[in-house]
Scaffold this active site. Structure first.
Site, PDB file in Angstrom:
ATOM      1  N   HIS A  31       2.023  -0.374   5.849  1.00 51.31           N
ATOM      2  CA  HIS A  31       1.073  -1.410   5.282  1.00 51.31           C
ATOM      3  C   HIS A  31       1.915  -2.578   5.816  1.00 51.31           C
ATOM      4  CE1 HIS A  31      -1.717   0.685   2.633  1.00 51.31           C
ATOM      5  NE2 HIS A  31      -0.858   1.611   2.501  1.00 51.31           N
ATOM      6  N   ALA A 113      -7.797  13.394   7.292  1.00 57.69           N
ATOM      7  CA  ALA A 113      -6.498  13.635   7.573  1.00 57.69           C
ATOM      8  C   ALA A 113      -5.806  12.190   7.421  1.00 57.69           C
ATOM      9  CB  ALA A 113      -5.875  14.616   8.456  1.00 57.69           C
ATOM     10  N   ASP A 162      -3.585   0.608  13.831  1.00 55.39           N
ATOM     11  CA  ASP A 162      -4.387   1.892  14.329  1.00 55.39           C
ATOM     12  C   ASP A 162      -5.077   1.636  15.655  1.00 55.39           C
ATOM     13  OD1 ASP A 162      -3.545   2.752  11.844  1.00 55.39           O
ATOM     14  OD2 ASP A 162      -5.782   2.642  11.022  1.00 55.39           O
ATOM     15  N   TYR A 214      -6.780  -0.367  -1.141  1.00 56.27           N
ATOM     16  CA  TYR A 214      -6.464  -1.003   0.178  1.00 56.27           C
ATOM     17  C   TYR A 214      -6.409  -2.482   0.065  1.00 56.27           C
ATOM     18  CZ  TYR A 214      -5.308  -1.466   5.081  1.00 56.27           C
ATOM     19  OH  TYR A 214      -4.840  -1.902   6.293  1.00 56.27           O
TER      20      TYR A 214
END
Length: 370
Positions: A31, A113, A162, A214
């Site tokens: 984060h 996952a 990501d 989030y």
């Protein structure tokens, strides 16, 4: 290659190019990306393969081997649903530079996952289109475009980590990324040489945090930064003074972000010193902070971390956005079965669904297959 066979069966000819992009697991730095901070992910062996031939009529035809059936036809950049949003979003961000395509997708990222199959899909498609149309985008530019597709088209306010990991990682390395400057370098992460394995523990709790918790955490961080008079929480240099100015959740979020950035730097220092076996304590500290200060863990993640350490892991923590997904554990190779048994027994004791174990090694970023 089965994606090529599926493409040929659906569209009547071989694709013009095939690209593969991996998912990722984050070693540490959770984060921190949307707070202009530091992250240290590595690419996993599982990813998304995209076989593509361009079209000239603006139509996008999509086929996924994970969603059997006829190709989905999407005229232009119309809003789409489900997994197709990530593909159409890439086209929307490219605008007039591309004019549709026939696409077949094959993915083997374990679903739910938290290993960022969405970023792998975006980067695979963007890389293939960059190749086909000779757009000249660098890997980082591909990552930024993919992030914009997820932010602006899908509506998920993710940071750059990501997509950058999927596009830039090198085999046998973790990617140190400064999310403000976008400066990056690959840091050697040779676990096997130290008798270690990185065990991904999939809690089997699937999560979807687009827009919800989030986004709430991100808003809290932005509000705290405004109150502290800094561009982002990454810029807090006197943590004690900052905490005196904040209350409640914003105080806790700031505590996590500032200390997590320091943990990233400390872990890199240990890797450079060859002290790979000593990084476990930082993983443990990261999990406690994510659990108590950022409050994005879950009972399944907490049990996985505690049981892994009890079973012989040198350190463990939740990884990814949280609220489910996966934990990682740094495990001596000879203790792998013990750790798996410990976690499995703890899950049974708590009445949780049995976890899935995925030993991972740092893999290669986006690359052309054919």
């Amino acid at each position: 290659m089965r994606v090529v066979e599926a493409f040929r069966a659906a569209y009547g000819a071989a694709p013009q190019t095939v690209w593969r992009a991996p998912g990722r697991v984050n070693l540490i730095g959770e984060h921190t990306d949307y707070n202009d901070g530091f992250v240290l992910p590595f690419a996993v062996p599982w990813g998304v393969t995209a076989a593509i031939t361009p079209r000239t009529d603006g139509t996008i035809r999509l086929l996924s081997l994970q969603a059997p059936g006829d190709p989905v036809t999407i005229p232009g950049h119309d809003q789409s649903a489900g997994w197709t949003r990530y593909v159409v979003g890439v086209f929307a961000m490219l605008g007039d530079r591309v004019r549709g395509a026939d696409i077949a997708i094959d993915g083997d990222v374990p679903r739910g996952a938290g290993l960022s199959s969405s970023a792998a899909l975006e980067v695979a498609v963007a890389s293939a289109l960059n190749d086909l149309h000779d757009l000249g985008m660098t890997p980082m530019e591909i990552a930024l475009l993919s992030q914009k597709a997820e932010n602006d088209f899908v509506g998920m306010p993710c940071g750059i980590m990501d997509q950058a990991a999927s596009a830039l990682c090198e085999e046998g390395h973790a990617l140190f990324l400064d999310c403000r400057s976008l400066g990056s370098r690959n840091i050697p992460l040779d676990l096997a040489a130290h008798g270690l394995s990185m065990l991904i523990i999939d809690t089997q709790v699937h999560h979807e945090h687009a827009g919800g918790e989030y986004a709430k955490r991100r808003a809290e961080c932005e509000s705290a930064a405004r109150k502290l008079g800094v561009p982002a929480l990454r810029d807090v240099t006197d943590l004690a003074a900052a905490l005196d100015q904040l209350q409640g959740d914003e105080r806790k979020r700031t505590m996590h972000i500032v200390t997590e950035n320091h943990r990233v730097e400390a872990l890199i220092g240990l890797l450079r010193a060859g002290a790979v076996t000593e990084i476990g304590a930082l993983l443990n500290a990261s999990h406690l902070s994510l659990r108590d200060q950022y409050e994005v863990s879950s009972p399944e993640l907490d049990v996985a971390v505690e049981a892994a350490i009890k079973g012989g892991a040198r350190g463990a923590r939740m990884t990814g956005g949280g609220f489910g997904g996966s934990a990682i554990a740094l495990v001596p190779v000879e203790r792998l079965s013990s750790v798996e048994e410990s976690v499995t027994a703890a899950y049974a004791e708590h009445g949780f669904q049995a976890p899935r174990f995925l030993p991972a090694v740092p893999a290669r970023g986006a690359h052309r297959l054919a």
